[in-house]
Write a protein that holds these residues in place. Structure first.
Motif, PDB file in Angstrom:
ATOM      1  N   ASP A  24       0.830  -1.207   0.000  1.00 20.09           N
ATOM      2  CA  ASP A  24       0.000   0.000   0.000  1.00 20.09           C
ATOM      3  C   ASP A  24       0.863   1.254   0.000  1.00 20.09           C
ATOM      4  N   THR A  25       1.878   1.262   0.845  1.00 19.58           N
ATOM      5  CA  THR A  25       2.781   2.420   0.910  1.00 19.58           C
ATOM      6  C   THR A  25       3.478   2.617  -0.424  1.00 19.58           C
ATOM      7  N   TRP A  26       3.998   1.539  -0.973  1.00 14.64           N
ATOM      8  CA  TRP A  26       4.709   1.623  -2.257  1.00 14.64           C
ATOM      9  C   TRP A  26       3.784   2.140  -3.352  1.00 14.64           C
ATOM     10  N   ARG A  27       2.599   1.570  -3.451  1.00 15.81           N
ATOM     11  CA  ARG A  27       1.651   1.955  -4.500  1.00 15.81           C
ATOM     12  C   ARG A  27       1.214   3.418  -4.352  1.00 15.81           C
ATOM     13  N   ASN A  28       0.943   3.850  -3.125  1.00 21.81           N
ATOM     14  CA  ASN A  28       0.473   5.211  -2.904  1.00 21.81           C
ATOM     15  C   ASN A  28       1.526   6.264  -3.215  1.00 21.81           C
ATOM     16  N   LYS A  29       2.781   5.890  -3.154  1.00 25.55           N
ATOM     17  CA  LYS A  29       3.857   6.841  -3.436  1.00 25.55           C
ATOM     18  C   LYS A  29       4.256   6.870  -4.912  1.00 25.55           C
ATOM     19  N   GLN A  30       3.668   5.994  -5.716  1.00 25.49           N
ATOM     20  CA  GLN A  30       4.014   5.959  -7.131  1.00 25.49           C
ATOM     21  C   GLN A  30       3.390   7.147  -7.864  1.00 25.49           C
ATOM     22  N   ILE A  31       4.146   7.715  -8.744  1.00 25.04           N
ATOM     23  CA  ILE A  31       3.660   8.832  -9.544  1.00 25.04           C
ATOM     24  C   ILE A  31       2.809   8.316 -10.698  1.00 25.04           C
ATOM     25  N   SER A  32       3.257   7.246 -11.313  1.00 20.34           N
ATOM     26  CA  SER A  32       2.572   6.675 -12.472  1.00 20.34           C
ATOM     27  C   SER A  32       1.304   5.945 -12.039  1.00 20.34           C
TER      28      SER A  32
ATOM     29  N   THR B 214       0.120   3.635 -13.642  1.00 17.87           N
ATOM     30  CA  THR B 214       0.306   2.252 -14.080  1.00 17.87           C
ATOM     31  C   THR B 214       0.248   1.309 -12.904  1.00 17.87           C
ATOM     32  N   PHE B 215       0.922   1.645 -11.829  1.00 19.03           N
ATOM     33  CA  PHE B 215       0.958   0.774 -10.661  1.00 19.03           C
ATOM     34  C   PHE B 215      -0.208   1.035  -9.727  1.00 19.03           C
ATOM     35  N   LYS B 216      -0.612   2.271  -9.600  1.00 18.36           N
ATOM     36  CA  LYS B 216      -1.699   2.606  -8.676  1.00 18.36           C
ATOM     37  C   LYS B 216      -2.997   1.916  -9.057  1.00 18.36           C
ATOM     38  N   GLU B 217      -3.240   1.779 -10.348  1.00 23.99           N
ATOM     39  CA  GLU B 217      -4.519   1.251 -10.802  1.00 23.99           C
ATOM     40  C   GLU B 217      -4.450  -0.183 -11.311  1.00 23.99           C
ATOM     41  N   HIS B 218      -3.269  -0.750 -11.377  1.00 21.30           N
ATOM     42  CA  HIS B 218      -3.118  -2.121 -11.859  1.00 21.30           C
ATOM     43  C   HIS B 218      -3.696  -3.076 -10.821  1.00 21.30           C
ATOM     44  N   PRO B 219      -4.600  -3.974 -11.229  1.00 20.84           N
ATOM     45  CA  PRO B 219      -5.248  -4.877 -10.266  1.00 20.84           C
ATOM     46  C   PRO B 219      -4.267  -5.734  -9.460  1.00 20.84           C
ATOM     47  N   ALA B 220      -3.147  -6.089 -10.051  1.00 26.79           N
ATOM     48  CA  ALA B 220      -2.179  -6.949  -9.357  1.00 26.79           C
ATOM     49  C   ALA B 220      -1.451  -6.221  -8.237  1.00 26.79           C
ATOM     50  N   PHE B 221      -1.573  -4.908  -8.174  1.00 22.22           N
ATOM     51  CA  PHE B 221      -0.860  -4.136  -7.163  1.00 22.22           C
ATOM     52  C   PHE B 221      -1.794  -3.588  -6.079  1.00 22.22           C
TER      53      PHE B 221
ATOM     54  N   GLU C  15      10.538  -8.274 -10.373  1.00 19.80           N
ATOM     55  CA  GLU C  15      11.844  -8.077  -9.734  1.00 19.80           C
ATOM     56  C   GLU C  15      12.473  -6.749 -10.161  1.00 19.80           C
ATOM     57  N   ASN C  16      12.183  -6.304 -11.359  1.00 20.63           N
ATOM     58  CA  ASN C  16      12.729  -5.020 -11.830  1.00 20.63           C
ATOM     59  C   ASN C  16      12.140  -3.830 -11.083  1.00 20.63           C
ATOM     60  N   LEU C  17      11.004  -4.007 -10.438  1.00 22.07           N
ATOM     61  CA  LEU C  17      10.354  -2.892  -9.743  1.00 22.07           C
ATOM     62  C   LEU C  17      11.148  -2.394  -8.541  1.00 22.07           C
ATOM     63  N   LYS C  18      11.962  -3.251  -7.952  1.00 21.63           N
ATOM     64  CA  LYS C  18      12.721  -2.804  -6.783  1.00 21.63           C
ATOM     65  C   LYS C  18      13.819  -1.816  -7.161  1.00 21.63           C
ATOM     66  N   SER C  19      14.117  -1.709  -8.430  1.00 21.65           N
ATOM     67  CA  SER C  19      15.133  -0.752  -8.861  1.00 21.65           C
ATOM     68  C   SER C  19      14.534   0.500  -9.495  1.00 21.65           C
ATOM     69  N   VAL C  20      13.205   0.585  -9.544  1.00 22.81           N
ATOM     70  CA  VAL C  20      12.555   1.780 -10.074  1.00 22.81           C
ATOM     71  C   VAL C  20      12.746   2.909  -9.069  1.00 22.81           C
TER      72      VAL C  20
ATOM     73  N   PHE D 201      10.163   7.124  -4.035  1.00 24.99           N
ATOM     74  CA  PHE D 201      10.178   7.329  -2.598  1.00 24.99           C
ATOM     75  C   PHE D 201      10.169   6.022  -1.821  1.00 24.99           C
ATOM     76  N   CYS D 202       9.554   4.987  -2.363  1.00 21.58           N
ATOM     77  CA  CYS D 202       9.344   3.756  -1.604  1.00 21.58           C
ATOM     78  C   CYS D 202      10.010   2.548  -2.239  1.00 21.58           C
ATOM     79  N   GLN D 203      11.109   2.771  -2.856  1.00 22.39           N
ATOM     80  CA  GLN D 203      11.864   1.692  -3.474  1.00 22.39           C
ATOM     81  C   GLN D 203      12.182   0.601  -2.455  1.00 22.39           C
ATOM     82  N   GLY D 204      12.476   0.983  -1.232  1.00 19.99           N
ATOM     83  CA  GLY D 204      12.783   0.014  -0.178  1.00 19.99           C
ATOM     84  C   GLY D 204      11.596  -0.856   0.182  1.00 19.99           C
TER      85      GLY D 204
END
Length: 88
Positions: free
Chosen positions: A23-31, A33-40, A58-63, A66-69
């Motif tokens: 939830d934290t990761w998704r809410n901090k995303q600018i795009s 794409t992730f906020k509205e994607h059902p899998a997220f 796995e590539n998402l951890k390097s995007v 703010f919440c990459q961690g």
């Protein structure tokens, strides 16, 4: 084993923690794409999506963001359970 069976192996308390990080990761995303994607939205869908699309996720951890961690933590825990499942 399929994604649903893998998801069921993960302890419910761990899933609660992972949901908070997702939830934290998704809410901090600018795009959107992730906020509205059902899998997220829900950790159960995310784990199953990860199981079927590991390289993509796995590539998402390097995007940069703010919440990459948060994503790195989620993936580390999921990978831990995957290693355990493979050894059984």
């Amino acid at each position: 084993m399929n994604g649903e069976q893998f998801y069921e192996m993960i302890d419910s308390k761990v899933l609660e923690i992972l949901q908070k990080h997702l939830d934290t990761w998704r809410n901090k995303q600018i795009s959107s794409t992730f906020k509205e994607h059902p899998a997220f939205q829900d950790i159960d869908k995310f784990v199953i999506y990860w199981y079927r699309n590991r390289r993509v996720v796995e590539n998402l951890k390097s995007v940069p963001g703010f919440c990459q961690g948060n994503m790195a933590y989620i993936l580390k825990v999921i990978n831990h359970y995957y290693v355990i499942s493979e050894s059984n």
